[in-house]
Design an enzyme around this catalytic site. Sequence first.
Site, PDB file in Angstrom:
ATOM      1  N   HIS A 129       0.661  -1.161   0.121  1.00  0.00           N
ATOM      2  CA  HIS A 129       0.057   0.191  -0.034  1.00  0.00           C
ATOM      3  C   HIS A 129       0.962   1.122   0.119  1.00  0.00           C
ATOM      4  O   HIS A 129       0.611   2.306   0.738  1.00  0.00           O
ATOM      5  CB  HIS A 129      -1.031   0.059   1.246  1.00  0.00           C
ATOM      6  CG  HIS A 129      -0.516   0.054   2.551  1.00  0.00           C
ATOM      7  ND1 HIS A 129      -1.297  -0.601   3.632  1.00  0.00           N
ATOM      8  CD2 HIS A 129       0.802   0.302   3.108  1.00  0.00           C
ATOM      9  CE1 HIS A 129      -0.293  -0.624   4.727  1.00  0.00           C
ATOM     10  NE2 HIS A 129       0.695   0.251   4.198  1.00  0.00           N
TER      11      HIS A 129
ATOM     12  N   HIS B 253      -1.002   5.327   9.265  1.00  0.00           N
ATOM     13  CA  HIS B 253       0.393   5.970   9.283  1.00  0.00           C
ATOM     14  C   HIS B 253       0.156   7.481   9.925  1.00  0.00           C
ATOM     15  O   HIS B 253       0.313   8.473   9.317  1.00  0.00           O
ATOM     16  CB  HIS B 253       0.841   6.016   8.108  1.00  0.00           C
ATOM     17  CG  HIS B 253       0.700   4.674   7.378  1.00  0.00           C
ATOM     18  ND1 HIS B 253      -0.306   4.003   6.616  1.00  0.00           N
ATOM     19  CD2 HIS B 253       1.901   3.785   6.976  1.00  0.00           C
ATOM     20  CE1 HIS B 253       0.196   2.974   6.054  1.00  0.00           C
ATOM     21  NE2 HIS B 253       1.445   2.644   6.410  1.00  0.00           N
TER      22      HIS B 253
ATOM     23  N   HIS C 275      10.415  -3.769   3.245  1.00  0.00           N
ATOM     24  CA  HIS C 275      10.979  -2.298   3.058  1.00  0.00           C
ATOM     25  C   HIS C 275      11.362  -1.618   4.504  1.00  0.00           C
ATOM     26  O   HIS C 275      10.714  -2.132   5.452  1.00  0.00           O
ATOM     27  CB  HIS C 275      10.024  -1.408   2.467  1.00  0.00           C
ATOM     28  CG  HIS C 275       8.628  -1.116   3.124  1.00  0.00           C
ATOM     29  ND1 HIS C 275       7.832  -1.962   3.546  1.00  0.00           N
ATOM     30  CD2 HIS C 275       7.959   0.237   3.654  1.00  0.00           C
ATOM     31  CE1 HIS C 275       6.715  -1.568   4.274  1.00  0.00           C
ATOM     32  NE2 HIS C 275       6.874  -0.077   4.080  1.00  0.00           N
TER      33      HIS C 275
ATOM     34  N   GLU D  94       4.683  -4.747   8.568  1.00  0.00           N
ATOM     35  CA  GLU D  94       3.304  -4.697   8.067  1.00  0.00           C
ATOM     36  C   GLU D  94       2.621  -6.049   7.588  1.00  0.00           C
ATOM     37  O   GLU D  94       1.562  -6.170   7.393  1.00  0.00           O
ATOM     38  CB  GLU D  94       3.200  -3.688   6.877  1.00  0.00           C
ATOM     39  CG  GLU D  94       3.532  -2.428   7.522  1.00  0.00           C
ATOM     40  CD  GLU D  94       3.143  -1.092   6.490  1.00  0.00           C
ATOM     41  OE1 GLU D  94       3.176   0.157   6.932  1.00  0.00           O
ATOM     42  OE2 GLU D  94       3.361  -1.546   5.131  1.00  0.00           O
TER      43      GLU D  94
HETATM   44 FE   LIG Z   1       2.210   1.100   5.472  1.00  0.00          FE
END
Ligand SMILES: [Fe+3]
Lengths: 127, 127, 297, 297
Positions: free
Chosen positions: D12, D59, D193, D240
């Site tokens: 996302h 976030h 990431h 995540e």
């Molecule tokens: Fe995220």
Amino acid sequence: MTNAFDDIPGTVVFTGERARRGRHLNRFCMSLMKPENRARFLADERAYLDEWPMTEAQKRAVLERDFAAMLEEGGNIFFVLKVAAVDGRSTQSVAASLAGQTPEEYGAMMRAGGRSPEGLRSISGRF
Amino acid sequence: MTNAFDDIPGTVVFTGERARRGRHLNRFCMSLMKPENRARFLADERAYLDEWPMTEAQKRAVLERDFAAMLEEGGNIFFVLKVAAVDGRSTQSVAASLAGQTPEEYGAMMRAGGRSPEGLRSISGRF
Amino acid sequence: MARITAGVGSSHVPAIGAALDRGRTHQPEWRPIFAGYEWSQRWIAAERPDVIILVYNDHASAFSLDFVPTFAIGCADSFAPADEGWGPRQVPEVIGHPELAWHIAQSVILEEFDLTLMDRMDVDHGLTVPLSLMFGQPTAWPVRVIPLAVNVIQYPAPTANRCYRLGEAIARAVATFPEDLNVQVWGTGGMSHQLAGSRAGLINREFDTLFLDRLSEAPDALRVMPHEEYIREAGSEGMELIMWLTMRGALGPRVRELYRFYHVPASNTAVGHVVLVPEETGERSVTDDAVPRSAAA
Amino acid sequence: MARITAGVGSSHVPAIGAALDRGRTHQPEWRPIFAGYEWSQRWIAAERPDVIILVYNDHASAFSLDFVPTFAIGCADSFAPADEGWGPRQVPEVIGHPELAWHIAQSVILEEFDLTLMDRMDVDHGLTVPLSLMFGQPTAWPVRVIPLAVNVIQYPAPTANRCYRLGEAIARAVATFPEDLNVQVWGTGGMSHQLAGSRAGLINREFDTLFLDRLSEAPDALRVMPHEEYIREAGSEGMELIMWLTMRGALGPRVRELYRFYHVPASNTAVGHVVLVPEETGERSVTDDAVPRSAAA
Ligand SMILES: [Fe+3]
Ligand SMILES: [Fe+3]
């Protein structure tokens, strides 16, 4: 409390201890969600920062856009990114600065498949 | 969805369905936590209520201080009590009105040990 | 190491706070209630706990219905008394214990309890009235407090069993906190009472007595009781009693009841109060001329 | 009865939303990513789900650190795209399914999952970017969405196992909803990431591939992986991926992978995407010229 992830090099995990240390820094960052606050911050950064009970090190990190220092002083990555957003600066350029690379170096590294985990899994060498 | 507690007489359980129905009534009530809103409400109740997307039945229940109707229209007891607080009215007098008793009757009942659960456990008679 | 030395159960009726704050403690209506906590005030003055994990529920003060956490733990340095619609109670600010709160949060989340972490939260009568009953009117609370707010005003509340199991998990967390702390766990709310609906004014002394007996001796029977049975017997707001089970769960399998008080009414509510100690540490905890288990009123 | 017919996993990345919103989908940097979702866009147009339970993380948009719910379910009628600091994305409002959301909330809380109930919540790129990838740029989203926000930005997140078990509980809840609804569960975030720290830019294609293989075939191995292993292998933000396990848990013991896409990079991130169907309903769900499992890029 020591945590298993303390063994992972170059990685900031946002623990409760960091949340406590960075409380006001992160609240300042969250305030930048409002356009009127962004305008006030940009008009006089120091004056706006002085409205918050932040440490001098935290304020300096913001003024200097030193993102590594912001994380060190308890900033959460997704909160300090709001300072970058104010400047119209990309997440990738922040990531580059955290890695100690120029945006060009970092961008080239990502296009080439990113940073390999080899040698970056464990400080102790257990992994 | 029917629930086991639907069998309990004279008892409002604040379900999700009630929360949806009473959303704006309860938000209006919550707004009375702020002194400036309490003052504005008291200065012109109808005008203040008209600022909220409440049903006419909800507004009327508030204007008439009909607490049973407020619950019927989706009010949560702890939220509608904020309307009583604005009037400086006690929780006990609200409870009395919900029970259909005068404050005196209700107060005497409580001093005598409260309302007995006998005969008030079950509509179906299972308990 | 930190250790849980005692559990306290107490009603948290707002009118009790108002009676205290307005100097009405000697009125005939209120005197028996405050008298019922005199033993406990002496007991806790001798016990001198460092931290209280205070299980309570918010009553439309810190939380609106826009945001209803099932369990919310207060990790802040301090918590202000809430304005519940007539100005905040004039009681001291509540000082937290963020190190222990974060330690508990980390421990129980990794044990698969899905807490909400609060770094800013006003605390209402649900938390401050039990403090007043146990400590009177000091200029500063003589203890740190970790607020643990439980949803009981938006159906569904957590099950009684879940509340108990959270208490067990909290006990495991406290036992691994390195600092030497005397920790109590309090469960508040209840006893039988109802506001919502025409059955308002319900009081069930028989059920309340059974609940207090079982709390010490047979908590498993209380853990498996469904919400509808709590509501049927103790009233729609009497269901707050499930919060006492978190306290009970934190004390371990066997406890001793040092003190019990029960009185009807405070405003709309039956007032109940117990002091429990884990059976293991029971002997050491009796530091005062402890009244043997006694039912007043 | 409502039924869960498929699961979708997707990264996302905010930059993907920006590329789409600014008309950059045909630039060489972005074209492979949007191409990687073309099969899925055709697939979902044929599937026509009624509701998506969309597992994502906020976030610093809806939630500050003053208030961090482990699991928050959106029960509102609608959810506005959040202003993440540069104005809200110009995408349609997200329409909820409050009846099903409340039904799930009630069911899983009584099964001892401690959800936070949200009746007002803005949704950020974590939710809207997967919608854009799967549905393109419609004037209204062709589906209702129940947002399920998971804390992964304040340590500790829920365990991978807890996320999986919540998915299982959601499946039980959906199965008892009386309306006939075609429901999908999506898990978002990842893949590998890292932003936070000097290891920023980490990509671990080997781990990501292993994760995708195991997601279908051996999810138990992913359930027991501790947070530190996710962080070590997938990066601090790659953790995540635990949200994909809620999707996986909702699909039952055996699934079939209809489609897979993997590409490096999108900005700082490896992009991963899978479409899974429960093995029981697998046959019925293949309604298109389904590309057999294929790894692009
Ligand atoms: Fe995220
Ligand atoms: Fe209460």
